[in-house]
Motif scaffolding. Structure first.
Motif, PDB file in Angstrom:
ATOM      1  N   ARG A  85       0.826  -1.212   0.000  1.00 25.19           N
ATOM      2  CA  ARG A  85       0.000   0.000   0.000  1.00 25.19           C
ATOM      3  C   ARG A  85       0.860   1.262   0.000  1.00 25.19           C
ATOM      4  O   ARG A  85       0.590   2.203  -0.758  1.00 25.19           O
ATOM      5  CB  ARG A  85      -0.909   0.007   1.225  1.00 25.19           C
ATOM      6  N   PHE A  86       1.882   1.284   0.852  1.00 23.39           N
ATOM      7  CA  PHE A  86       2.684   2.502   1.016  1.00 23.39           C
ATOM      8  C   PHE A  86       3.944   2.372   0.161  1.00 23.39           C
ATOM      9  O   PHE A  86       4.929   1.746   0.567  1.00 23.39           O
ATOM     10  CB  PHE A  86       3.025   2.698   2.499  1.00 23.39           C
ATOM     11  N   ARG A  87       3.895   2.982  -1.028  1.00 24.86           N
ATOM     12  CA  ARG A  87       4.947   2.779  -2.024  1.00 24.86           C
ATOM     13  C   ARG A  87       5.644   4.067  -2.460  1.00 24.86           C
ATOM     14  O   ARG A  87       6.557   4.021  -3.285  1.00 24.86           O
ATOM     15  CB  ARG A  87       4.351   2.097  -3.271  1.00 24.86           C
ATOM     16  N   TYR A  88       5.215   5.208  -1.931  1.00 27.59           N
ATOM     17  CA  TYR A  88       5.712   6.493  -2.434  1.00 27.59           C
ATOM     18  C   TYR A  88       6.468   7.220  -1.322  1.00 27.59           C
ATOM     19  O   TYR A  88       5.877   7.637  -0.321  1.00 27.59           O
ATOM     20  CB  TYR A  88       4.544   7.334  -2.949  1.00 27.59           C
ATOM     21  N   PRO A  89       7.781   7.387  -1.479  1.00 21.14           N
ATOM     22  CA  PRO A  89       8.588   7.917  -0.377  1.00 21.14           C
ATOM     23  C   PRO A  89       8.585   9.437  -0.301  1.00 21.14           C
ATOM     24  O   PRO A  89       8.392  10.146  -1.290  1.00 21.14           O
ATOM     25  CB  PRO A  89       9.996   7.414  -0.719  1.00 21.14           C
ATOM     26  N   ILE A  90       8.802   9.935   0.911  1.00 25.36           N
ATOM     27  CA  ILE A  90       9.300  11.300   1.089  1.00 25.36           C
ATOM     28  C   ILE A  90      10.722  11.148   1.608  1.00 25.36           C
ATOM     29  O   ILE A  90      11.033  10.212   2.347  1.00 25.36           O
ATOM     30  CB  ILE A  90       8.427  12.138   2.044  1.00 25.36           C
ATOM     31  N   TYR A  91      11.601  12.068   1.177  1.00 24.11           N
ATOM     32  CA  TYR A  91      13.028  11.881   1.407  1.00 24.11           C
ATOM     33  C   TYR A  91      13.606  12.913   2.375  1.00 24.11           C
ATOM     34  O   TYR A  91      13.184  14.080   2.398  1.00 24.11           O
ATOM     35  CB  TYR A  91      13.794  12.008   0.088  1.00 24.11           C
ATOM     36  N   ARG A  92      14.630  12.451   3.127  1.00 25.02           N
ATOM     37  CA  ARG A  92      15.508  13.366   3.826  1.00 25.02           C
ATOM     38  C   ARG A  92      16.354  14.127   2.807  1.00 25.02           C
ATOM     39  O   ARG A  92      16.507  13.699   1.672  1.00 25.02           O
ATOM     40  CB  ARG A  92      16.455  12.614   4.764  1.00 25.02           C
ATOM     41  N   ARG A  93      16.945  15.204   3.243  1.00 22.32           N
ATOM     42  CA  ARG A  93      17.858  15.942   2.378  1.00 22.32           C
ATOM     43  C   ARG A  93      19.128  15.126   2.160  1.00 22.32           C
ATOM     44  O   ARG A  93      19.783  14.716   3.128  1.00 22.32           O
ATOM     45  CB  ARG A  93      18.214  17.285   3.027  1.00 22.32           C
ATOM     46  N   PRO A  94      19.501  14.879   0.913  1.00 20.98           N
ATOM     47  CA  PRO A  94      20.742  14.135   0.650  1.00 20.98           C
ATOM     48  C   PRO A  94      21.948  14.907   1.178  1.00 20.98           C
ATOM     49  O   PRO A  94      22.010  16.138   1.052  1.00 20.98           O
ATOM     50  CB  PRO A  94      20.780  14.036  -0.882  1.00 20.98           C
ATOM     51  N   PRO A  95      22.919  14.242   1.767  1.00 23.12           N
ATOM     52  CA  PRO A  95      24.046  14.956   2.388  1.00 23.12           C
ATOM     53  C   PRO A  95      24.884  15.744   1.404  1.00 23.12           C
ATOM     54  O   PRO A  95      25.522  16.734   1.787  1.00 23.12           O
ATOM     55  CB  PRO A  95      24.861  13.821   3.035  1.00 23.12           C
ATOM     56  N   GLU A  96      24.905  15.335   0.145  1.00 22.87           N
ATOM     57  CA  GLU A  96      25.718  16.050  -0.842  1.00 22.87           C
ATOM     58  C   GLU A  96      25.034  17.316  -1.374  1.00 22.87           C
ATOM     59  O   GLU A  96      25.668  18.126  -2.071  1.00 22.87           O
ATOM     60  CB  GLU A  96      26.062  15.130  -2.022  1.00 22.87           C
ATOM     61  N   LEU A  97      23.757  17.504  -1.054  1.00 26.53           N
ATOM     62  CA  LEU A  97      23.018  18.653  -1.569  1.00 26.53           C
ATOM     63  C   LEU A  97      23.372  19.893  -0.758  1.00 26.53           C
ATOM     64  O   LEU A  97      23.079  19.977   0.432  1.00 26.53           O
ATOM     65  CB  LEU A  97      21.514  18.383  -1.508  1.00 26.53           C
ATOM     66  N   GLN A  98      23.994  20.867  -1.398  1.00 23.66           N
ATOM     67  CA  GLN A  98      24.375  22.118  -0.754  1.00 23.66           C
ATOM     68  C   GLN A  98      23.428  23.242  -1.172  1.00 23.66           C
ATOM     69  O   GLN A  98      22.797  23.180  -2.228  1.00 23.66           O
ATOM     70  CB  GLN A  98      25.815  22.496  -1.126  1.00 23.66           C
ATOM     71  N   GLU A  99      23.342  24.261  -0.330  1.00 21.14           N
ATOM     72  CA  GLU A  99      22.473  25.403  -0.621  1.00 21.14           C
ATOM     73  C   GLU A  99      22.852  26.024  -1.959  1.00 21.14           C
ATOM     74  O   GLU A  99      24.015  26.297  -2.248  1.00 21.14           O
ATOM     75  CB  GLU A  99      22.602  26.461   0.488  1.00 21.14           C
ATOM     76  N   GLY A 100      21.854  26.237  -2.816  1.00 21.43           N
ATOM     77  CA  GLY A 100      22.081  26.843  -4.119  1.00 21.43           C
ATOM     78  C   GLY A 100      22.442  25.864  -5.218  1.00 21.43           C
ATOM     79  O   GLY A 100      22.501  26.249  -6.389  1.00 21.43           O
ATOM     80  N   MET A 101      22.672  24.607  -4.876  1.00 20.47           N
ATOM     81  CA  MET A 101      23.014  23.607  -5.880  1.00 20.47           C
ATOM     82  C   MET A 101      21.777  23.194  -6.674  1.00 20.47           C
ATOM     83  O   MET A 101      20.686  23.070  -6.126  1.00 20.47           O
ATOM     84  CB  MET A 101      23.605  22.363  -5.192  1.00 20.47           C
ATOM     85  N   VAL A 102      21.932  23.010  -7.982  1.00 16.87           N
ATOM     86  CA  VAL A 102      20.867  22.455  -8.812  1.00 16.87           C
ATOM     87  C   VAL A 102      21.058  20.947  -8.843  1.00 16.87           C
ATOM     88  O   VAL A 102      22.077  20.442  -9.333  1.00 16.87           O
ATOM     89  CB  VAL A 102      20.885  23.040 -10.229  1.00 16.87           C
ATOM     90  N   TYR A 103      20.093  20.225  -8.319  1.00 15.58           N
ATOM     91  CA  TYR A 103      20.193  18.791  -8.067  1.00 15.58           C
ATOM     92  C   TYR A 103      19.275  18.056  -9.045  1.00 15.58           C
ATOM     93  O   TYR A 103      18.767  18.634 -10.016  1.00 15.58           O
ATOM     94  CB  TYR A 103      19.799  18.545  -6.609  1.00 15.58           C
ATOM     95  N   HIS A 104      19.022  16.791  -8.795  1.00 16.93           N
ATOM     96  CA  HIS A 104      18.103  16.027  -9.632  1.00 16.93           C
ATOM     97  C   HIS A 104      16.723  16.697  -9.672  1.00 16.93           C
ATOM     98  O   HIS A 104      16.250  17.228  -8.674  1.00 16.93           O
ATOM     99  CB  HIS A 104      17.932  14.602  -9.089  1.00 16.93           C
ATOM    100  N   SER A 105      16.072  16.617 -10.821  1.00 17.35           N
ATOM    101  CA  SER A 105      14.727  17.187 -10.963  1.00 17.35           C
ATOM    102  C   SER A 105      13.685  16.271 -10.315  1.00 17.35           C
ATOM    103  O   SER A 105      13.978  15.135  -9.932  1.00 17.35           O
ATOM    104  CB  SER A 105      14.389  17.354 -12.449  1.00 17.35           C
TER     105      SER A 105
END
Length: 341
Positions: free
Chosen positions: A111-131
């Motif tokens: 039933r529960f198949r759709y995640p919400i994610y923590r902030r990835p550790p490599e993601l820095q402020e202002g970085m353009v990450y995965h869409s």
């Protein structure tokens, strides 16, 4: 949707206010001013005013703590220390937001198949990450970043739009989640995309209608959501009591129908703002600018916090009304703006 910001005296756009329209008003010009609950407004102001760094705000905040908790005293406080200022040219645009209450699981299941994610550790402020589309396709799956699993991708999307929520887990516990960062892509309006595609007219677009459309059209609906590449990451918040509102951009709980999200380029975080919202459910009330949002841009623009749960979501989801925003500024600062214009 919401993120912590340094709280400055006045946004830079207002410090160079010559190109802007600014009009100082008397309190008598505020529609319904004397009928509001000024004690509630004062309490909301006190919740965050100590975070405003400007020297001329600090003594006002200190005096606010000593104001007697009756309406006449609270109203007199605002009239004594502030001037109402209309920044920009009405009509304003008011929308609404809320804190969802959702069902979820700490682990993936049928039933529960759709995640919400923590902030990835490599993601820095202002970085353009995965869409959004890349993340939904599994770009960061399997790394242990899953904070919880929901049973509806539409709920995942709107949880990101709202920026916070309560999730009742399968074991009966409730976790509170709040904004932890975003992927660096600009927010794009799904509602405007529906109008562009010709599936809806502008007056038909609302949060409930977007949700209904996506659920009724799973294929094209998911493609529609992916046209907004912005993606929000969450964190667990363990310090809130059940009666507390979610955490806003100032790092403290916001208050139902007393807190608004604004564009901090034009409205200082922590400032009182008089709201004259028209439409089916008019509002004449003093609120406090305590939050921000990716879609909240401009001088006469505010997102009103309607509270927690389904009823709050129903009320907030259809708000798209005109009216007027009136910013309250310390008296000397208000007249300095007028002189600059």
């Amino acid at each position: 949707m919401r993120r912590a910001l340094r709280i400055l005296a006045l946004p830079a756009a207002l410090m160079a206010a010559a190109p802007l329209s600014a009009e100082v008003l008397d309190f008598e010009a505020l529609d319904g001013w004397r009928d509001d609950n000024h004690v509630e407004a004062l309490q909301s102001f006190l919740n965050t005013c100590d975070l405003i760094e400007a020297p001329d705000w600090q003594p006002i905040c200190a005096m606010a703590a000593d104001v007697p908790k009756d309406d006449a005293s609270a109203r007199s406080f605002f009239e004594l220390f502030f001037k109402p200022v209309v920044v920009g040219t009405p009509p304003a645009l008011f929308t609404g937001y809320f804190e969802p209450e959702l069902e979820g699981s700490p682990t993936r299941s049928g039933r529960f198949r759709y995640p919400i994610y923590r902030r990835p550790p490599e993601l820095q402020e202002g970085m353009v990450y995965h869409s959004r589309s890349a993340i939904d396709a599994g770009a960061i799956a399997g790394r242990g970043l899953e904070l919880a699993w929901l049973d509806d991708p539409v709920d995942v999307y709107f949880l990101q739009v709202q920026g916070s929520g309560r999730i009742r887990m399968t074991d009966g516990t409730v976790i509170r989640v709040g904004y932890a960062g975003k992927n660096g892509h600009a927010y794009r309006s799904v509602g405007q995309e529906m109008v562009r595609r010709g599936t809806h007219t502008l007056d038909q677009v609302s949060a409930p209608e977007i949700a209904n459309y996506v659920r009724s059209n799973p294929g094209s609906g998911r493609d529609l959501l992916d046209t907004n590449p912005s993606y929000v990451f969450f964190r667990k918040i363990g310090t809130l009591r059940p009666q507390d509102g979610p955490i806003g951009a100032m790092g403290r709980s916001i208050t139902t129908l007393r807190s608004i999200a604004i564009d901090p380029k034009f409205t200082p975080l922590g400032a009182p703002v008089w709201i004259e919202k028209d439409g089916k459910r008019p509002i004449r009330s003093l609120m406090v600018a305590q939050d921000t949002g990716g879609a909240i841009k401009g001088m006469q623009r505010a997102d009103i916090f309607y509270g927690t749960g389904a009823a709050a979501g129903d009320a907030a989801g259809t708000v798209k009304d005109g009216g007027r925003m009136v910013l309250f500024l310390p008296i000397d600062r208000a007249f300095a703006m007028l002189e600059d214009n």
